[in-house]
Design an enzyme around this catalytic site. Structure first.
Site, PDB file in Angstrom:
ATOM      1  N   ASP A 118      -6.242   4.956 -12.014  1.00  0.00           N
ATOM      2  CA  ASP A 118      -5.905   3.733 -11.277  1.00  0.00           C
ATOM      3  C   ASP A 118      -7.034   2.712 -11.367  1.00  0.00           C
ATOM      4  OD1 ASP A 118      -3.661   5.116 -10.544  1.00  0.00           O
ATOM      5  OD2 ASP A 118      -3.819   4.666  -8.411  1.00  0.00           O
TER       6      ASP A 118
ATOM      7  N   ALA B 232      -7.097   1.100  -5.559  1.00  0.00           N
ATOM      8  CA  ALA B 232      -8.005   0.905  -6.701  1.00  0.00           C
ATOM      9  C   ALA B 232      -8.199  -0.581  -6.985  1.00  0.00           C
ATOM     10  CB  ALA B 232      -7.449   1.602  -7.937  1.00  0.00           C
TER      11      ALA B 232
ATOM     12  N   ALA C  89       0.856  -1.203   0.000  1.00  0.00           N
ATOM     13  CA  ALA C  89       0.000   0.000   0.000  1.00  0.00           C
ATOM     14  C   ALA C  89       0.882   1.240   0.000  1.00  0.00           C
ATOM     15  CB  ALA C  89      -0.895  -0.011   1.228  1.00  0.00           C
TER      16      ALA C  89
HETATM   17  O1  PMV Z   1      -2.122   6.454  -6.484  1.00  0.00           O
HETATM   18  P1  PMV Z   1      -0.816   6.603  -7.175  1.00  0.00           P
HETATM   19  O2  PMV Z   1       0.306   6.861  -6.258  1.00  0.00           O
HETATM   20  O3  PMV Z   1      -0.564   5.505  -8.108  1.00  0.00           O
HETATM   21  O4  PMV Z   1      -0.878   7.935  -8.066  1.00  0.00           O
HETATM   22  C1  PMV Z   1      -1.926   8.181  -8.925  1.00  0.00           C
HETATM   23  C2  PMV Z   1      -1.521   9.117  -9.984  1.00  0.00           C
HETATM   24  C3  PMV Z   1      -1.795  10.601  -9.760  1.00  0.00           C
HETATM   25  O5  PMV Z   1      -1.785  11.166 -11.071  1.00  0.00           O
HETATM   26  C4  PMV Z   1      -0.674  11.227  -8.945  1.00  0.00           C
HETATM   27  C5  PMV Z   1      -3.109  10.892  -9.076  1.00  0.00           C
HETATM   28  C6  PMV Z   1      -4.337  10.596  -9.912  1.00  0.00           C
HETATM   29  O6  PMV Z   1      -5.428  10.641  -9.348  1.00  0.00           O
HETATM   30  O7  PMV Z   1      -4.222  10.363 -11.134  1.00  0.00           O
END
Ligand code: PMV
Length: 315
Positions: free
Chosen positions: A154, A112, A104
């Protein structure tokens, strides 16, 4: 309506799967409507729901048993409550068992993947047919509990896998891939909060919108070129684009000394390109590597005591 008992009918006996992901290019810009490219991983979260004495979500890897709750904390209880909203009246209480194969807070899309798996498992158990748009909307609600205002990339890739291009306006499109991508992913050992990193970028943009929007435009151009490089199988070019994307993310202060060390080491060991992936501020680095150099790059990163995952991504 009566609900079938899973033990007699077999309903609920199938596992639902939400994939982990890496963002190849375009993180953060995607929050502001720019496109991004992400790849689904073979590891993720598997979940299975079956009638039980009460609604409960069990996550063995985290030694957690979560009951749904509308309270602000813990977020998992609120997310689970959301996933149970609007289910048909008279349904049985559901016990959802989750097998989490992702760290995590590492930028690998764990929350997600969990959402897609839990929603899928509930649908499976109650024999609910859900179209992809409805799964996308529901898993985005789940993501909002954890990440405030997520772009949606995600949960899109958690449900589809492969390599996708995603933008808020145009949604998800599967990208053609000429050759499989060999990725070496190393965890910096630092966890980070996506919502905090997104807020940090928003503060920079409030202070200097011209500078930050220029960075996002630059990232957008890299994404466009990367789509072509992936379609053509031009991994030399794709690697250069990853390096450039990393530099632009670092200019938004999203890298850390440890991520920089991992990126440099991967490049020094012969990776085609390397960058932080996901929200940054910790989490993971990804490197694009020719198949024959994968072991070499992995060994270099392991010698730095990083946890390393190897992924091969194709259409
Ligand atoms: O949840 P992560 O760490 O994989 O990041 C998601 C990517 C971002 O562009 C930073 C946030 C988003 O909502 O797209």
């Amino acid at each position: 309506m009566t609900w079938p008992d899973s033990s007699s009918s077999g309903i609920g006996s199938q596992m639902a799967f939400g994939r982990g992901k890496v963002i190849l290019l375009g993180e953060h810009g995607v929050v502001y409507g720019h496109p991004a490219v992400a790849a689904g991983l073979d590891r993720g979260v598997r979940a299975q729901a079956a009638p039980g004495p009460e609604d409960r979500m069990l996550i063995e890897a985290w030694e957690l048993s979560v009951k749904p709750s509308a309270e602000a904390e813990p977020a998992l209880a609120r997310a689970f409550a959301g996933a149970l909203l609007g289910l048909p009246a008279g349904r049985p209480a559901l016990e959802v068992r989750c097998d989490v194969e992702l760290p995590a807070g590492a930028g690998l899309g764990c929350s997600a993947a969990l959402g897609v798996a839990v929603i899928g498992a509930i649908d499976e158990a109650l024999d609910i047919q859900r179209d992809p748009a409805s799964l996308q909307a529901r898993s985005l609600e789940w993501e909002r509990i954890f990440h405030g205002d997520p772009s949606g990339i995600d949960n899109a890739v958690a449900a589809t896998g492969g390599v996708i291009r995603f933008s808020k306006d145009e949604g998800t499109r599967a990208l053609p891939i000429a050759r499989p991508l060999h990725l070496v992913i190393a965890h910096s050992g630092e966890t980070s909060s996506t919502s905090e990193m997104v807020s940090a970028v928003a503060r920079q943009r409030d202070r200097n919108p011209t500078r930050v929007d220029k960075v996002f435009q630059g990232i957008s151009a890299l994404v466009l070129n990367a789509e072509r490089a992936i379609a053509d199988g031009d991994h030399r070019k794709l690697g250069q684009l990853l390096d450039l994307n990393h530099a632009l993310l670092a200019s938004l202060m999203l890298s850390t000394p440890h991520l920089e060390a991992l990126v440099s080491r991967a490049r020094a060991e012969g990776a085609r390109g390397a960058k932080l992936t996901g929200a940054g501020g910790g989490g993971c680095m990804l490197a694009l590597v020719d198949e024959e150099r994968v072991d070499h790059v992995r060994e270099g990163l392991v010698s730095m005591e990083a946890e390393v995952i190897i992924a091969e991504v194709s259409a």
